[in-house]
Structure formats: C-alpha cells, structure tokens
Design a protein around this motif. Structure first.
Motif, short mmCIF file in Angstrom:
data_model
loop_
_atom_site.label_atom_id
_atom_site.label_comp_id
_atom_site.label_asym_id
_atom_site.label_seq_id
_atom_site.Cartn_x
_atom_site.Cartn_y
_atom_site.Cartn_z
N ARG B 120 -29.14 14.56 -7.55
CA ARG B 120 -28.13 14.47 -8.59
C ARG B 120 -28.68 15.22 -9.69
NH1 ARG B 120 -24.06 12.51 -11.02
NH2 ARG B 120 -24.21 11.53 -13.04
N GLU B 123 -28.21 18.85 -9.50
CA GLU B 123 -27.06 19.31 -9.59
C GLU B 123 -26.37 19.36 -10.78
OE1 GLU B 123 -22.99 17.06 -8.41
OE2 GLU B 123 -24.63 16.51 -7.39
N ARG B 124 -26.73 18.54 -11.75
CA ARG B 124 -26.24 18.51 -13.09
C ARG B 124 -27.21 19.89 -13.97
NH1 ARG B 124 -22.86 15.36 -14.69
NH2 ARG B 124 -23.04 16.36 -16.61
#
Ligand SMILES: Nc1ncnc2c1ncn2[C@@H]1O[C@H](COP(=O)(O)OP(=O)(O)OP(=O)(O)O)[C@@H](O)[C@H]1O
Ligand SMILES: [Mg+2]
Lengths: 851, 246
Positions: B120, B123-124
């Motif tokens: 995550r 991804e950010r």
C-alpha cells in the motif's frame, strides 16, 4: 522491524567493498578464537606430556595391590571414567642380568645389573608421555623384536642405532634390534628397554596381561582431580591401588602457568576482534550521521535507528562467524600441518585434524555474533542519539570532542597508573588485568595524543615528500578527525602489542631456558648421582674423589655439590654446599637479585645463603633477610645474600651455602655431584678413559658429556619454541590483516572527500601521497603505542613467571621491536596501496554525487 | 479559522557566550488549518530555523510551539517523532534522500516507518511520484537522479502519506521555472482541495505568490505579513516590492 532489516541489508549491499572488509574483521576475530582453540587442546596436551616427560611422570598410575599382572579389560574401565583424558596399559618387569652380562669383564664393575623391560602400546603411550627420540624412530604397533633404549644405556652396553641388544627373557635370550634412541636417562631407577606390548607379553610369557595402567586426566583443577581419582578406584575395585601426581607439585604449577599464557593470548584475540568490530560500527555510524538524521526527521524513532545498526551487526556477525568458523578450521589445520613434521619428531603430537567440539562451535558462534552485536551496541546507541538536525546542519558535535579527549586522557592516565602499580606489585594473578588496563589506558589517551603525534609525523613526512606539500594535507585530515584516527591507530596498536608481547615472552623464555641449561649443565663433564630430584637419597663420595679427579691431566676445574636436608619456616629446603670459588667459575647460578661478587664472597666469609626463586617465593624470603635453618646441631641463622637459580634445582626449594658451613653445621662432607671442565686442548678420549678407570670404584656415579646433553635437549626446546612462534604467528597475522583492513576502511570512508580534492585540482599523484602519508602516520602512531603496550605486557608476563619462582630473565626484545617497526611501515603502506589505487582511479563526478 | 500551528514568543539561540547567534527573536505566528503560508527573507534570517522548530526537529530556547493543539515541548522524543511521521511532511533544502533506497522506497519511507503495509505504501508513493513527473525513475537510486529530480522525490515523499502539515524548505530551489511552477501548483492544490496546511520557505517571489499569505522575516523577527488575493501576476509584483524594501 522488517524495515530495519531492509535498510540494513541495503546499506550492506550498497557498499559491497566496505561490507566485505568489515565482515572480514569479524571473520578474523572468529578465526583466531575458533582456529586457535581447535589446535590449542592438542598443543596444550603436547606441552603437558612434554613437561610430564621431562619429569617422567603421568597423572595417575594404577597397579594391582600385590603387584600381579591383570587383564587389559581393566584398562577399558579406566578409560570409561569421566575425566580420564587418555589411559594406556603396559607390562613392565625388571630383568636381572647375570654378572658381567654386558661387559664380559669380571674385573670391571657392572654398571648395569638390571633393566626394565617395558611393553607399551606405541600409539597411546606417546599421547601420555612425549618420548623425545633423538635418533632413529619410535616403536610402531607392528614391530617385532624391536626396542627403543636411551642413549646412556646404548653407551653402557655398546650398541648403536640398528644394533642388537640381547636380553635374557622367560623364553631364553632374545635379540632385539635397536630402532630408536631416547636421550640420556636422568631419572632414578633402572634403564628401560621399550618394546611393544605384545612383544613384552611374549618375552615375559604373560600372554594377554598388563600390570600397569597410566592415565592422564583432563583437568588441572585439584578438586576435580581428586574426584576423578576416586571414580577410577570405584570403577576398578579395591584390588587396585592408585598412585597420583601430587597436587601442587611444580609440574602442575608450570602447566597452569602455560595455560594462563595461552588464555591470555585467546583473550587478546577476543579483545582485538571486538575492537575491530567496534571500530567498524563506529565508522558506519559516523559516516551515516546524515542519513540517520534524515530518517529521524522523517519519523524514525530512536529504537528504529538502534535496531537498524544492530540488524546490520547481526547480519555481518552471522555471515562473518560462519566464514570465520570455516576459515578458522582451515587455518588451524594448516598450522597443525606446519607443526606436524617437528611435532611428530620431537613433541610426539599425534596430529590429525583440528579438534572441534560442539561446545567450541557454540562458544565461537556466541562469541562471534555476541561480540559483534555487543560491539555494535555502543555505536547503535550513539546512532540513536543522532538528532534530525544532523541531517540538516551537519558537523555539529565536533566541538565536544576536545572535552571528551581531555576527559578520556585523564581517565587513561589513571588506568596507566593502575597498570604500573600492578607491574610494581608483581602480582601474578593480576597479569591479565594489567594487560587490559594498559591497552585501555592507551586507547583512552590516544585521542589527546593523536594531534601532537600526527603533527610530529606529519612534519617528518613533509620532509620526505617535501615537494608537493601533501603530507600537511594528510596530517590535517587526521587532526580534524581525531576520533576516527584514534580508533584506526588503536587497532594497529593492539595488533602490534600482540606481536611485541609474544616476542618479549618468547625471547625471554627461550633464551633464559637455553642460557640456564647451558650454564648449569654446560660443563664438559658431569658426574651424576642416580637421582637429581631427591638429593638426599644419594650416596656421595668422600672429598678424595674430587681430589683425584683434579689430578687427572687435562682437568681444569672440578666443582662439587654436597647436600643436606633442612627447613626454613616449615618449608623443606635442600641445602647444597658449594665451593664458592669453583662454583663461581662455572657460572651456574642466574641471579635475580643480589650481585654475584659480593654474594660469593659472603658465602666464603660468613653464614650466608643464596636461595633460589622457588624457595624465596615459598618462604617469603627477600635479599638481606636473616633466615633460620634447622640443622642437626640446632638452629643456625644465615644471611640471605642473593636470590639465584640453577637449572637442575630450578623446581625445588633450594639454598646454597659454602662447603665449610655445611660441614660445620650439618656435618656433611661427601660430594654428590661433580661438574668438570677441561683445559683447552685437552685430549678428550684420554681424559674420558681416565675418568672411567677412576669411576670403577664409584658405581653410584654416571659420567655424562654435558655439552652433548645440552645439545640433545636444545632440540626439544627448539621444537617447543617453534610451535610457540607458530602460535604467535597465528595470532599476529590476522591482527595485521585486520590492521590493513581498518586503514583501508579509513580511506574508503573518504571517497567523497578525495573526489573533492581531485575536483579542486589535486593530481592523482598528490592524492596517492595524501593517502599513503595518512596510512603511514596512523600505522606509525599505532606501532609506537603498540610497542609500548606490548613491552608492558611482555614484561608483566615474564615477571609473572619469575614471581612464581620460574627462573626467567627479562630480555628486551630488540629484534622483535625492530621487526615490529618494519612490519608497521610495510603494512601501513600495504594498507594504503589498494585504496590509494582506487582513489586515484576515482571518477570525480561519481564521488561527488551520493555514495 | 482553527489554528494548525501557533508559536508563542518563539526564540532560538545557537551557541553560548560571545559566539551566541540569536536566530529567532520572539516569533508569534499563527497558521490556520488549510492555510498555505510562505516565509521569505534574506539569507541567514532564520527561515530554516523557524521551520525546524515548528517541525519539532529542534527545541526552542524560549517560547512555545503548538501543533494541532499540542504543545511540542511537553512531548517525549518518541511522541514528537510519531507526530512528524504521521502529521508532517518535510522537504529540506539539501540532502533529502537516503542513498541506499530507490526513489520509490524513499517516497514511501514515512509510511513504512509508520507500519503501513509495503504494498500500500508503494502504491501511494508511486502515485505521487507520477504526479511530480517521475514515473519513469521509480527504481533509481538518488545518486542516479539529478538535483531537481531528487527534490521532486522529496516532495512526493512529503505528500504521499497525506500529512496535516507540509514543511518545505526551498522545495523549488533546484528546479527550473516550469518544474517549479508545477510543484507550486501542486502545493496550492493540496492546500485548497484537501485542506492541508503548508509552510514553505522560498526565495522566489513567483513561487511565493502561490501562497495565501507571506511572512517576511529579517534578523529573526517578523517584519511584515501580506495576504494575497489569488492573482498571480499582481501578487508576484507585490512580493517583489516588499522584498526590495527588506
Ligand atoms: N548550529 C548553529 N550554530 C550557530 N549558528 C547557527 C546554527 N545554525 C544556524 N545558525 C545561524 O542562525 C541563523 C539562521 O539560520 P537559518 O539556517 O535559519 O537561516 P536561513 O534563513 O534558513 O538562511 P538561508 O536562506 O541561507 O537558508 C544564521 O545566521 C546562521 O548562521
Ligand atoms: Mg535555510
């Protein structure tokens, strides 16, 4: 948690070269500890058997109560006892020889009226006692009709190596081929003829029997030894009796001392390993302050940072330890192989592979990984204290160094004073502590001293590299980063200290040994009584024998010893009566305090005594004391005029007085030992023949060629010392590599700086000179300190031996120091070479970017 | 408007005795939630110092900093660290990145430190790297990036975890004017659309003009403040004039 590992891994992989070098430091630490311990037991055992052999003793001897032969199955029971290192069964019988058996001359006195036939298991026996073969070979398991005898027996019966010795046995007269010669027998009792066990069983007609079991125990601890002896008795039953080496005997003390020295070396290895690793992490933290600050600014907590550094330590610790174990084994193996030829011949070490016990592996792993993590702890802690500001405004913190340097300097001075105190107190037990204090003191003092010293050496180098003015640059670099310079120099220091200490101890030990041996036994001929260990049991000869000896043409000097037993303060003392003038000429005494001239004069003129080292420490006697000797006619007061030792009596509490006094106070006038020197150019054969004729009437004495004896024994000592040097090398070589490593890291660390130098216009040549100068300055500082520390430790070690009553003279290791200086310079340059090459090839643009 | 940052009599003295430098002299400043404030002033006037104190990177000699209602000096090091990690995004003047981590990993760093799952976080980070125009440099190490690219990675890092306040010291200093404008637009957008608070130090009047308010600093004191009206050219001119006066 995983993040720390990732970062740690990235940092490690990001700087492969650096990582390899630092891991190497760990590898060497583990290598030394592990490798040394793989062959140390072998070595200690060899040393032990050697010392035992010199005294003709083993730890435990088991015989049947009524002297009967018994079944070898008992041997298995002894071997099964926990704590028994090695046990060997043998079959021994005295063979009485018919009159004139060897000389076939009814007129001559039979000097050999009996021999002991001793059947042994050649392999096991050599593990028990070091048989020091001087000619030929030792027995081998398959030998038949082969015997090993001493040089003295060979001479008496007139056989040589390869000749035949005929012995009357239970199965008739048997011819044995002499396959090996042992040194002259100096121990009491009959000469021994060694044959294989099966041979002895056959010759003595006792098939499948043994009558003696010898065992060595695996500990020097007295309580443990008693316990093991008890267990042996329980295992074999009450029909057997156990004779044991007396606890507290000199042999045990000597072996313990040796082990203490070995332990000290192991400790130094550990200290150095830990220090190198510490240095590595310190460098890592120092050069990564900015990154650490940035991580902190972005929200990494202190413990995250701490764990990052520790994770790195752990990874390197594990990899380094694994490699260290493997390499340590290989190195241990190589060292053993190096010792094998000598070992086999003189030390009788049965060398196979290095010994690896599970506990050693576990200890090494714990030490390797543990020391790494421990060494990383302090830097990790200091890393966790790095503030975010470090990233944003670097170079804060340089200011406080001065204060720290000042503080640590004085702390160092205090420790140095303590170390000096220990030196003066001569407390043997504090040797290790003193060594640690000394090294720590120098490490602490280094930061404050590094600037002035760097200035001095910088000045010297500036003279050498006068033209390009780069030496000042190098010196400046060091002065600006005294912390880093200190650590690098300290590593060098420890490495060098190890070398110098080894050199001190070994030179002192070997020279003292050989000197004393030559002094005490180096006269041309010796007339030996049956036993040297127990003077009192010898029958001497009236003074006229000495007179007759002096009258033999060619004889220059006859010095005799007379003996009486006595006591000083409950300590049993062997009093030796000497003729001060004659004894003086032989120069047999090595003085540790008092001066020979006045001492010998005093001996002649008054009730004066020279005591030996063991006696002085056992009874607490000092030079100038008055001591009371118990004599048959009452107590007599003697003045102590010297403390001095001779080789023969080095291990027994002995005092030397004049023959006049021993006659007056103890009523003794028989000579028990003679040392004879010939005039230059005397005909040896003729003199020897005259001695033999004269000695026919004195069968209690054995004629010995002193010089030859010394030569034979020297070989044995040489072998022992060679192995010690091999061990010193084992410790020193990794130390030196570690030093090169540290210096190299120091250069690597500055890639960026060097790039900047190149960018602002320094030529390759100038950069190379800067790096070389820096490495040389550092290794010069390290070497100077190392020599200091090494001298201290060496002196301490020697003095410790002395305090324990072991006759040692401290010999300043001049050649050792010269070679240390040479090694320092060579390795300093070597350390600079690779990085200097790299630095000159450096891509300036690359260097100025991020690493 | 609720205040995100309030400073009371904020004073910072570096060093002691004769060599002591007073970098900040009693700064009273309040920054509202979602406000975009630019700090300007001559070199050495204490801009960076102010930023560090507000960011909890250093401790004031005197005075207080309230962040989101909490007074920083009463907190432990670990608590301040956690605030930095969760609530703040930093762009520094120099040496922003960890050399052994890739651009993507650097941008994801605050989230990783905060225990956000790697996938995550990445991804950010990737999203923000794309926004700053570095989608083709994700796996490059800092040494393989130009100075401006490094700065953009730092900006992506400061924004990726969506902090409450972004503290930026010369974020566009190493960028050409077009790239600088892009970054400034981005900051503007973050402030107005997502309500993030921004404190930015800059020398460039054109960049400062993107802010809601400009604070002028001289010799450690606030000498002037200007609220801008949102017209870029006009604002730039105003700022230029004010700067000249200083
Ligand atoms: N660690 C320190 N020790 C002493 N003085 C310092 C320290 N850090 C900063 N200063 C001084 O504090 C003052 C303010 O520094 P600061 O870095 O905040 O200035 P700045 O406004 O950011 O300048 P620039 O625009 O050049 O970045 C300067 O005069 C500087 O010299
Ligand atoms: Mg600044």
């Amino acid at each position: 948690m995983t993040f720390q590992w990732l970062l740690a891994w990235r940092y490690l992989m990001g700087r492969k070269q650096r990582t390899i070098l630092t891991t190497l430091a760990i590898v060497f630490g583990v290598l030394v500890i592990f490798g040394m311990n793989t062959f140390m037991p072998t070595f200690v055992k060899a040393f032990q058997t050697q010392v035992m052999a010199a005294a003709g003793q083993v730890d435990v001897t088991l015989t049947h109560k009524i002297g009967e032969a018994f079944d070898p199955s008992v041997l298995e029971k002894v071997r099964a006892v926990d704590g028994v290192e090695v046990a060997a069964g043998s079959l021994e019988r005295v063979i009485n020889l018919p009159a004139d058996y060897f000389d076939r001359d009814p007129n001559a006195v039979d000097r050999i009226s009996a021999v002991v036939l001793k059947g042994i298991d050649p392999e096991v026996a050599r593990q028990m006692i070091a048989y020091n073969i001087v000619e030929g070979r030792f027995l081998e398991p398959g030998d038949t009709h082969a015997a090993v005898i001493t040089r003295s027996l060979a001479r008496e019966v007139g056989v040589q190596l390869g000749g035949t010795l005929s012995l009357p046995t239970a199965i008739g007269v048997v011819d044995l081929k002499v396959v090996g010669i042992l040194p002259e027998r100096m121990m009491p009792g009959n000469e021994e003829v060694l044959v294989t066990l099966s041979e002895a069983q056959q010759l003595l007609n006792m098939p499948g029997k043994i009558n003696i079991i010898d065992a060595n125990l695996n500990t020097m601890d007295e309580a443990r030894r008693a316990e093991i002896q008890q267990r042996i008795i329980e295992a074999v039953g009450s029909n057997y009796k156990v004779g044991a080496l007396e606890s507290g005997s000199e042999i045990l003390t000597n072996i313990r001392n040796a082990q203490m020295i070995f332990n000290l070396m192991g400790f130094l290895a550990l200290l150095m390993g830990g220090f190198i690793i510490f240095n590595t992490f310190r460098t890592i933290v120092a050069e990564r302050r900015r990154d650490i600050g940035m991580l902190r600014a972005l929200g990494a907590s202190r413990s995250t940072i701490r764990w990052m550094i520790l994770a790195e330590g752990l990874i390197q610790g594990i990899v380094g330890t694994a490699a260290g174990l493997v390499l340590g084994y290989v190195f241990g193996y190589l060292i053993l192989q190096l010792i094998v030829p000598i070992g086999q011949q003189y030390l009788n070490i049965k060398v196979g592979a290095p010994e690896v016990s599970p506990s050693l592996v576990v200890t090494s792993i714990i030490l390797g990984v543990g020391v790494t993590v421990l060494a990383g702890l302090l830097p990790a802690q200091s890393a966790s204290r790095v503030t975010p500001l470090e990233a944003l405004r670097p170079s804060v913190g340089g200011v406080s160094f001065r204060r720290i340097a000042g503080f640590s300097f004085w702390a160092g001075v205090v420790l140095l004073a303590l170390a000096a105190g220990i030196l003066v107190s001569r407390q043997a037990a504090l040797l290790g502590l003193g060594a640690i204090l000394m090294s720590v003191a120098l490490i602490l003092m280094a930061p404050a001293l590094i600037n002035p010293i760097a200035n001095l050496f910088g000045y010297l180098l500036a003279l050498i590299f006068a033209r390009n003015g780069t030496a000042q640059l190098a010196e400046g670099n060091l002065s600006r980063q005294p912390g880093r310079a200190t650590v690098t120099a300290s590593t060098t220091m420890i490495a060098m200290a190890v070398v110098v200490m080894m050199a001190s101890v070994l030179t002192s030990l070997s020279l003292t040994f050989v000197n004393i041996m030559e002094k005490s036994l180096g006269s041309d001929y010796l007339l030996m009584p049956p036993t040297l260990a127990v003077w009192g049991s010898n029958t001497g000869a009236a003074p006229d024998l000495a007179q007759k000896l002096r009258e033999i043409p060619g004889v220059a000097l006859v010095s005799t010893l007379r003996f009486a037993g006595s006591q000083i303060k409950d300590v049993a003392v062997g009093v030796l009566g000497i003729d001060p003038q004659a004894y003086r000429q032989l120069d047999g005494l090595t003085f540790t305090s008092g001066d020979p001239d006045s001492a010998f004069t005093a001996l002649e003129q008054e009730r004066a005594i020279i005591v030996n080292g063991v006696l002085s420490s056992a009874a607490g006697i000092h030079l100038g004391d008055e001591v009371t000797l118990v004599t048959p006619t009452g107590e007599q007061t003697y003045r102590v005029v010297g403390i001095a030792t001779d080789y023969l009596n080095a291990k027994t509490t002995t005092g030397y007085i004049s023959q006049k006094n021993i006659a007056a106070d103890f009523g003794r006038d028989e000579d028990v030992f003679y040392q004879i020197n010939l005039k230059p150019g005397a005909d040896r054969a003729e003199v020897e023949a005259a001695f033999t004729r004269l000695l026919k009437n004195y069968p209690q004495f054995k004629l010995l060629n002193g010089k030859a004896y010394v030569e034979e024994n020297r070989k044995m000592f040489d072998a022992v010392f060679f192995s010690m040097y091999a061990m010193a090398a084992f410790l020193a070589i990794p130390s030196l590599i570690a030093m090169v490593n540290t210096l190299a890291i120091g250069v690597l660390e500055r890639t960026r700086e060097i790039g900047m130098l190149r960018a602002v216009g320094a030529t390759r040549r100038q950069v190379r000179t800067v790096i070389l100068s820096e490495a040389l300055i550092l290794s010069a500082i390290g070497t100077a300190f190392g020599i200091l520390a090494g001298l201290y430790m060496g002196y301490m070690a020697v003095k410790t031996f002395e305090a324990l009553g072991f006759p040692m003279t401290y010999i300043f290791p001049a050649s050792g120091i010269l070679s240390t200086v040479a090694i320092g310079i060579i390795f300093g340059a070597l350390a600079a070479m690779a990085p200097a090459r790299q630095a000159t090839r450096l891509d300036v643009v690359e260097a100025l970017r991020y690493e | 408007m609720e205040s995100m940052v309030v400073t009371e009599n904020l004073t910072k003295v570096y060093g002691k005795g004769e060599t002591a430098v007073t970098a900040l002299k009693g700064i009273n400043l309040s920054i509202g939630q979602g406000e975009f404030v630019a700090v300007m002033g001559p070199s050495g006037c204490g801009k960076s110092t102010l930023l560090y104190l507000i960011g909890g990177l250093d401790r004031p000699t005197e005075g207080k900093v309230y962040l989101d209602g909490q007074e920083l000096s009463t907190l432990t090091d670990n608590q301040v660290t956690e605030i930095r990690r969760r609530k703040m995004g930093f762009v520094f003047q120099f040496y922003n990145l960890i050399p052994v981590l890739s651009a993507l990993e650097n941008a994801a760093l605050p989230m990783i430190l905060d225990g956000v799952p790697v996938a995550r976080a990445h991804e950010r980070a990737r999203l923000w790297l794309e926004r700053v125009g570095l989608s083709d440099r994700l796996d490059h190490r800092p040494a393989e990036l130009s100075g401006g690219q490094q700065q953009r990675v730092a900006i992506a890092r400061a924004l990726a975890h969506e902090p409450l306040i972004i503290l930026a010291d010369e974020p566009t200093g190493n960028l050409d004017s077009r790239a600088g404008d892009e970054i400034a637009t981005l900051l503007r957008q973050i402030s107005s659309e997502w309500g993030r608070t921004i404190l930015m130090v800059t020398h460039d009047p054109r960049i400062a003009a993107y802010a809601d308010r400009i604070v002028f600093l001289k010799d450690g004191k606030i000498v002037d403040q200007t609220h801008l009206n949102g017209n870029a050219q006009e604002d730039t001119r105003t700022v230029r004039e004010k700067m000249e006066v200083l």
